[in-house]
Design a protein around this motif. Structure first.
Motif, PDB file in Angstrom:
ATOM      1  N   GLY A   1       0.821  -1.213   0.000  1.00 19.43           N
ATOM      2  CA  GLY A   1       0.000   0.000   0.000  1.00 19.43           C
ATOM      3  C   GLY A   1       0.855   1.262   0.000  1.00 19.43           C
ATOM      4  O   GLY A   1       2.088   1.195   0.111  1.00 19.43           O
ATOM      5  N   LYS A   2       0.188   2.407  -0.088  1.00 17.41           N
ATOM      6  CA  LYS A   2       0.906   3.689  -0.239  1.00 17.41           C
ATOM      7  C   LYS A   2       1.737   4.063   0.994  1.00 17.41           C
ATOM      8  O   LYS A   2       2.843   4.587   0.874  1.00 17.41           O
ATOM      9  N   ASP A   3       1.211   3.773   2.195  1.00 16.98           N
ATOM     10  CA  ASP A   3       1.847   4.271   3.417  1.00 16.98           C
ATOM     11  C   ASP A   3       3.232   3.657   3.644  1.00 16.98           C
ATOM     12  O   ASP A   3       4.215   4.358   3.863  1.00 16.98           O
ATOM     13  N   SER A   4       3.283   2.321   3.572  1.00 23.66           N
ATOM     14  CA  SER A   4       4.580   1.691   3.817  1.00 23.66           C
ATOM     15  C   SER A   4       5.542   1.921   2.650  1.00 23.66           C
ATOM     16  O   SER A   4       6.758   1.988   2.844  1.00 23.66           O
ATOM     17  N   SER A   5       4.997   2.105   1.435  1.00 25.55           N
ATOM     18  CA  SER A   5       5.878   2.373   0.291  1.00 25.55           C
ATOM     19  C   SER A   5       6.531   3.741   0.447  1.00 25.55           C
ATOM     20  O   SER A   5       7.739   3.887   0.210  1.00 25.55           O
ATOM     21  N   VAL A   6       5.750   4.753   0.877  1.00 29.31           N
ATOM     22  CA  VAL A   6       6.316   6.092   1.090  1.00 29.31           C
ATOM     23  C   VAL A   6       7.337   6.036   2.237  1.00 29.31           C
ATOM     24  O   VAL A   6       8.399   6.659   2.175  1.00 29.31           O
ATOM     25  N   THR A   7       7.036   5.258   3.267  1.00 30.32           N
ATOM     26  CA  THR A   7       7.972   5.115   4.401  1.00 30.32           C
ATOM     27  C   THR A   7       9.328   4.593   3.918  1.00 30.32           C
ATOM     28  O   THR A   7      10.375   5.161   4.243  1.00 30.32           O
ATOM     29  N   ALA A   8       9.297   3.523   3.114  1.00 32.16           N
ATOM     30  CA  ALA A   8      10.554   2.942   2.623  1.00 32.16           C
ATOM     31  C   ALA A   8      11.265   3.926   1.699  1.00 32.16           C
ATOM     32  O   ALA A   8      12.488   4.110   1.797  1.00 32.16           O
ATOM     33  N   TYR A   9      10.492   4.567   0.831  1.00 34.79           N
ATOM     34  CA  TYR A   9      11.093   5.516  -0.116  1.00 34.79           C
ATOM     35  C   TYR A   9      11.858   6.606   0.631  1.00 34.79           C
ATOM     36  O   TYR A   9      13.007   6.924   0.312  1.00 34.79           O
ATOM     37  N   LEU A  10      11.229   7.183   1.665  1.00 37.44           N
ATOM     38  CA  LEU A  10      11.862   8.304   2.383  1.00 37.44           C
ATOM     39  C   LEU A  10      13.063   7.849   3.208  1.00 37.44           C
ATOM     40  O   LEU A  10      14.100   8.515   3.231  1.00 37.44           O
TER      41      LEU A  10
ATOM     42  N   LYS B   1       1.476   9.450  -5.277  1.00 40.04           N
ATOM     43  CA  LYS B   1       1.016   9.596  -6.672  1.00 40.04           C
ATOM     44  C   LYS B   1       1.965  10.503  -7.445  1.00 40.04           C
ATOM     45  O   LYS B   1       2.283  10.240  -8.599  1.00 40.04           O
ATOM     46  N   LYS B   2       2.406  11.556  -6.777  1.00 34.05           N
ATOM     47  CA  LYS B   2       3.327  12.494  -7.436  1.00 34.05           C
ATOM     48  C   LYS B   2       4.618  11.766  -7.858  1.00 34.05           C
ATOM     49  O   LYS B   2       5.142  11.976  -8.935  1.00 34.05           O
ATOM     50  N   LEU B   3       5.074  10.872  -6.976  1.00 31.36           N
ATOM     51  CA  LEU B   3       6.323  10.152  -7.269  1.00 31.36           C
ATOM     52  C   LEU B   3       6.106   8.904  -8.117  1.00 31.36           C
ATOM     53  O   LEU B   3       7.058   8.212  -8.451  1.00 31.36           O
ATOM     54  N   LYS B   4       4.826   8.612  -8.377  1.00 31.80           N
ATOM     55  CA  LYS B   4       4.451   7.416  -9.151  1.00 31.80           C
ATOM     56  C   LYS B   4       5.065   6.143  -8.554  1.00 31.80           C
ATOM     57  O   LYS B   4       5.620   5.285  -9.259  1.00 31.80           O
ATOM     58  N   LEU B   5       4.996   6.038  -7.243  1.00 29.26           N
ATOM     59  CA  LEU B   5       5.543   4.838  -6.586  1.00 29.26           C
ATOM     60  C   LEU B   5       4.662   3.633  -6.924  1.00 29.26           C
ATOM     61  O   LEU B   5       3.444   3.786  -7.062  1.00 29.26           O
ATOM     62  N   PRO B   6       5.274   2.445  -7.048  1.00 34.53           N
ATOM     63  CA  PRO B   6       4.441   1.255  -7.274  1.00 34.53           C
ATOM     64  C   PRO B   6       3.607   0.963  -6.027  1.00 34.53           C
ATOM     65  O   PRO B   6       4.159   0.616  -4.978  1.00 34.53           O
ATOM     66  N   VAL B   7       2.301   1.148  -6.121  1.00 32.87           N
ATOM     67  CA  VAL B   7       1.422   1.027  -4.951  1.00 32.87           C
ATOM     68  C   VAL B   7       0.112   0.361  -5.362  1.00 32.87           C
ATOM     69  O   VAL B   7      -0.418   0.635  -6.432  1.00 32.87           O
ATOM     70  N   ASN B   8      -0.402  -0.502  -4.501  1.00 29.44           N
ATOM     71  CA  ASN B   8      -1.756  -1.021  -4.700  1.00 29.44           C
ATOM     72  C   ASN B   8      -2.709  -0.126  -3.901  1.00 29.44           C
ATOM     73  O   ASN B   8      -2.674  -0.125  -2.676  1.00 29.44           O
TER      74      ASN B   8
END
Ligand code: AMP
Ligand code: ZN
Length: 278
Positions: A29-38, A196-203
């Motif tokens: 999901g978006k939350d953990s993906s943004v966490t890892a990205y940052l 969404k801005k970063l177009k991260l792979p997210v479900n």
């Protein structure tokens, strides 16, 4: 304040070292993906851990996104196959636990409560098996935390919030991996926009099992409030944190008589649930 700056400030507050090995619990999901990205962007030493819950197409999509994200960052990924390791997917196990609870007239157990207990158990145990892991990071954001704080008040047990916060406190034990929440001060909408801005792979799909929980009613209520009000709930939590911690005192850690994992009681919550359907 910019999202990434807020997260940086939060990480400074915890006094994380860039050398500390952090395992990020990635759901897809978006939350953990943004966490890892940052965390990666800021130069922390991270790996990803995904529990494949085997909830049909939903889980397949989550796994696909997690694999993509870890390749992109790049970071190592550990995948736990729930069916292989525990003999059944989450849906089957949950239904079994729920029907046995009902049959024993112990009341109704919510889907998310069961899944949450089992996920936490897996995360702590598996993180310990990976050499050198100092922290487990999850994608919990301000909306999640405001929900939990409010839920505990509605239950009449504000002291249940004692172990929450940016980092788990109170529990100090060699078998317990401290959990951190880098997005603690970030609103869910901002996390969504950022991903969404970063177009991260997210479900972006919601878990099909998250249907009936009381938490969802509280979440729906909180969604009617402006972001500022939700931030104020967390400000209240921050101001009261020390007092709440005192209410609960130091958590005495025991080891579960069945699985050996750290537990507040003789039998841990996960074993209590699973034993109920034997
Ligand atoms: P949830 O309780 O589903 O809202 O998830 C809260 C956090 O737990 C997420 O942000 C992730 O960090 C972690 N998490 C949830 N599901 C999984 C999963 N299947 N595998 C690994 N981590 C997960
Ligand atoms: Zn146990």
């Amino acid at each position: 304040m910019k999202l990434s700056f807020k997260v940086k400030q939060t990480l400074t507050k915890i006094k994380l070292s860039k050398k500390d090995k952090i395992l990020v619990a990635l759901s897809g999901g978006k939350d953990s993906s943004v966490t890892a990205y940052l965390l990666k962007k800021f130069g922390y030493n991270i790996g990803g851990f995904h529990i494949d819950l085997k909830i049909g197409k939903y889980s397949e999509e989550c796994l696909k996104k997690v694999v993509e994200l870890c390749k992109m960052l790049p970071i190592p990924l550990y995948v736990y196959d729930k069916k292989k390791e525990m003999g059944s997917g989450m849906c089957y196990l949950r239904t079994a636990v729920q029907s046995s609870y009902k049959a024993n007239k112990k009341g109704q157990l919510k889907n998310c409560a069961i899944c949450g207990v089992i996920k936490k158990w897996i995360l702590n145990r598996e993180a310990r098996k990976i050499k050198g892991i100092k922290y487990l990071a999850t994608g919990h954001h301000l909306d999640d935390e405001a929900q939990t704080f409010l839920l505990n008040i509605l239950k009449g047990s504000p002291s249940l919030s004692a172990n929450t916060g940016v980092i788990t406190k109170n529990v100090k034990d060699k078998k317990f991996i401290p959990r951190i929440k880098p997005l603690f001060y970030v609103l869910e909408n901002d996390v969504r926009e950022y991903s969404k801005k970063l177009k991260l792979p997210v479900n972006y799909e919601k878990c099909p099992c998250a249907l009936d929980s009381y938490r969802i009613q509280v979440r729906n209520f909180l969604e009617t409030l402006p972001g500022k009000d939700k931030e104020n709930i967390i400000k209240n939590f921050d101001r009261l944190e020390k007092k709440i911690d005192k209410l609960r005192g130091k958590t005495k850690v025991d080891y579960c008589k069945i699985c050996g994992e750290p537990s507040r009681n003789k039998i841990c919550k996960k074993c209590e649930l699973l034993n109920s359907c034997k």
